[in-house]
Design a protein around this motif. Structure first.
Motif, PDB file in Angstrom:
ATOM      1  N   GLN A 169       0.816  -1.215   0.000  1.00  0.00           N
ATOM      2  CA  GLN A 169       0.000   0.000   0.000  1.00  0.00           C
ATOM      3  C   GLN A 169       0.850   1.266   0.000  1.00  0.00           C
ATOM      4  N   SER A 170       2.031   1.200  -0.592  1.00  0.00           N
ATOM      5  CA  SER A 170       2.975   2.325  -0.523  1.00  0.00           C
ATOM      6  C   SER A 170       2.451   3.612  -1.160  1.00  0.00           C
ATOM      7  N   GLY A 171       1.427   3.516  -1.999  1.00  0.00           N
ATOM      8  CA  GLY A 171       0.894   4.717  -2.643  1.00  0.00           C
ATOM      9  C   GLY A 171      -0.068   5.499  -1.774  1.00  0.00           C
ATOM     10  N   ARG A 172      -0.442   4.974  -0.637  1.00  0.00           N
ATOM     11  CA  ARG A 172      -1.412   5.647   0.228  1.00  0.00           C
ATOM     12  C   ARG A 172      -0.721   6.690   1.107  1.00  0.00           C
ATOM     13  N   GLN A 173      -1.438   7.751   1.409  1.00  0.00           N
ATOM     14  CA  GLN A 173      -0.859   8.874   2.141  1.00  0.00           C
ATOM     15  C   GLN A 173      -0.368   8.484   3.536  1.00  0.00           C
ATOM     16  N   SER A 174      -1.096   7.611   4.190  1.00  0.00           N
ATOM     17  CA  SER A 174      -0.748   7.237   5.565  1.00  0.00           C
ATOM     18  C   SER A 174       0.153   6.007   5.631  1.00  0.00           C
ATOM     19  N   TYR A 175       0.690   5.587   4.498  1.00  0.00           N
ATOM     20  CA  TYR A 175       1.464   4.342   4.423  1.00  0.00           C
ATOM     21  C   TYR A 175       2.613   4.293   5.422  1.00  0.00           C
ATOM     22  N   ASN A 176       3.440   5.328   5.456  1.00  0.00           N
ATOM     23  CA  ASN A 176       4.628   5.298   6.316  1.00  0.00           C
ATOM     24  C   ASN A 176       4.261   5.149   7.789  1.00  0.00           C
ATOM     25  N   GLY A 177       3.219   5.862   8.208  1.00  0.00           N
ATOM     26  CA  GLY A 177       2.810   5.772   9.598  1.00  0.00           C
ATOM     27  C   GLY A 177       2.277   4.404   9.965  1.00  0.00           C
ATOM     28  N   VAL A 178       1.423   3.851   9.098  1.00  0.00           N
ATOM     29  CA  VAL A 178       0.861   2.530   9.352  1.00  0.00           C
ATOM     30  C   VAL A 178       1.957   1.472   9.366  1.00  0.00           C
ATOM     31  N   LYS A 179       2.858   1.540   8.390  1.00  0.00           N
ATOM     32  CA  LYS A 179       3.932   0.552   8.302  1.00  0.00           C
ATOM     33  C   LYS A 179       4.834   0.600   9.528  1.00  0.00           C
ATOM     34  N   SER A 180       5.241   1.785   9.945  1.00  0.00           N
ATOM     35  CA  SER A 180       6.154   1.893  11.078  1.00  0.00           C
ATOM     36  C   SER A 180       5.502   1.391  12.364  1.00  0.00           C
ATOM     37  N   ARG A 181       4.211   1.656  12.545  1.00  0.00           N
ATOM     38  CA  ARG A 181       3.530   1.188  13.750  1.00  0.00           C
ATOM     39  C   ARG A 181       3.373  -0.331  13.750  1.00  0.00           C
ATOM     40  N   LEU A 182       3.056  -0.905  12.594  1.00  0.00           N
ATOM     41  CA  LEU A 182       2.845  -2.351  12.522  1.00  0.00           C
ATOM     42  C   LEU A 182       4.132  -3.120  12.777  1.00  0.00           C
ATOM     43  N   HIS A 183       5.273  -2.488  12.580  1.00  0.00           N
ATOM     44  CA  HIS A 183       6.562  -3.144  12.807  1.00  0.00           C
ATOM     45  C   HIS A 183       6.977  -3.141  14.281  1.00  0.00           C
ATOM     46  N   THR A 184       6.128  -2.614  15.154  1.00  0.00           N
ATOM     47  CA  THR A 184       6.430  -2.611  16.586  1.00  0.00           C
ATOM     48  C   THR A 184       5.549  -3.617  17.320  1.00  0.00           C
ATOM     49  N   ARG A 185       5.985  -4.032  18.490  1.00  0.00           N
ATOM     50  CA  ARG A 185       5.183  -4.968  19.279  1.00  0.00           C
ATOM     51  C   ARG A 185       3.821  -4.368  19.594  1.00  0.00           C
ATOM     52  N   ARG A 186       3.806  -3.132  20.003  1.00  0.00           N
ATOM     53  CA  ARG A 186       2.540  -2.492  20.372  1.00  0.00           C
ATOM     54  C   ARG A 186       1.572  -2.448  19.194  1.00  0.00           C
ATOM     55  N   ARG A 223      -9.345   0.283   8.288  1.00  0.00           N
ATOM     56  CA  ARG A 223      -9.279  -0.512   9.514  1.00  0.00           C
ATOM     57  C   ARG A 223      -7.870  -0.528  10.067  1.00  0.00           C
ATOM     58  N   PHE A 224      -6.890  -0.648   9.195  1.00  0.00           N
ATOM     59  CA  PHE A 224      -5.491  -0.588   9.628  1.00  0.00           C
ATOM     60  C   PHE A 224      -5.163   0.804  10.170  1.00  0.00           C
ATOM     61  N   GLU A 225      -5.628   1.841   9.478  1.00  0.00           N
ATOM     62  CA  GLU A 225      -5.372   3.209   9.933  1.00  0.00           C
ATOM     63  C   GLU A 225      -5.958   3.442  11.320  1.00  0.00           C
ATOM     64  N   ALA A 226      -7.226   3.058  11.498  1.00  0.00           N
ATOM     65  CA  ALA A 226      -7.892   3.293  12.773  1.00  0.00           C
ATOM     66  C   ALA A 226      -7.208   2.554  13.908  1.00  0.00           C
ATOM     67  N   THR A 227      -6.758   1.339  13.627  1.00  0.00           N
ATOM     68  CA  THR A 227      -6.120   0.519  14.672  1.00  0.00           C
ATOM     69  C   THR A 227      -4.735   1.016  15.025  1.00  0.00           C
TER      70      THR A 227
END
Length: 233
Positions: A169-186, A223-227
């Motif tokens: 989903q690299s073309g989406r505006q919020s991609y970097n934020g979602v990706k960085s958060r998903l790479h953490t335990r939290r 759903r990913f953004e909201a979570t």
């Protein structure tokens, strides 16, 4: 490999027999190798100890610090039911502990009770799972295995599937934020809880990623953004 076929899998052999797991330095070295040399996003540990071991704890913390928290650890909770507590490193505060269920999401009786530090326990399929033999001999047939070690491997596959989706989903505006958060335990914990359903057992959640199947593309991403981003920060 079946759940997240696009993932690159690196295997570190830390023991030749279960008895060899007593050499905890092998495990610590494997963690260091996985995060530094392989740049692993996920580290799966389908084993456990009754006692905490400082070299492994140090390796986990060092990996998280060196990678700016962008590595997620999973480990098997235990297989002795209420007769034993959750094993280490599953009970480590930086590790996601995994328990096992039936194919219908029923919590198996081999699972340990909830760790008091956690508000919920995550579980997924871990009973009577067809497993390929560790051999190139085509005459060997798949065996059926059960336990939290099996559930851990499946949960890591699910986590890999979530990461694969986000990477596309690299073309989406919020991609970097979602990706960085998903790479953490939290973040990963939050997303796994989001795709889980309550079990009939109190405080246990059953991970079932197929709840995302069929959602419209924008709804799925939302759903990913909201979570992971909450208020959209």
């Amino acid at each position: 490999m079946r759940i997240a076929p696009e993932a690159d899998i690196f295997v570190a052999r830390v023991a030749k027999t279960p008895e060899d797991l007593g050499d905890v330095e092998n495990v610590a070295n494997a963690i260091e190798w996985a995060q530094r040399e392989c740049k692993a996003d996920l580290i799966s540990m389908s084993f456990g100890y009754t006692k905490d071991h400082l070299p492994i704890s140090k390796a986990i913390r060092s990996a998280i610090n060196d990678r700016d928290e962008s590595v997620v650890f999973f480990a098997a909770a235990a297989n002795s039911g209420a007769n034993a507590t959750e094993l280490f490193p599953a009970r480590h505060e930086s590790v996601i502990s995994i328990r096992g269920t039936s194919s219908n999401g029923y919590i198996a009786d081999f699972n340990p009770p909830l760790n008091r530090r956690e508000h919920v326990a995550l579980a997924t399929l871990g009973t009577e799972v067809p497993s390929e033999p560790l051999s190139s001999d085509v005459s060997q047939k798949p065996s059926v295995k059960s336990g939290t070690s099996i559930a851990t491997a499946i949960s890591v596959g699910i986590a890999g599937l979530l990461l694969t989706y986000v990477n596309r989903q690299s073309g989406r505006q919020s991609y970097n934020g979602v990706k960085s958060r998903l790479h953490t335990r939290r973040g990963m914990l939050a997303m796994l809880e989001n795709i889980s359903t309550p079990s009939i057992h109190r405080d246990f959640l059953y991970i079932k990623p197929w709840c995302l199947e069929g959602l419209p593309a924008d709804t799925l991403w939302a759903r990913f953004e909201a979570t992971l981003l909450g208020s959209g920060e």
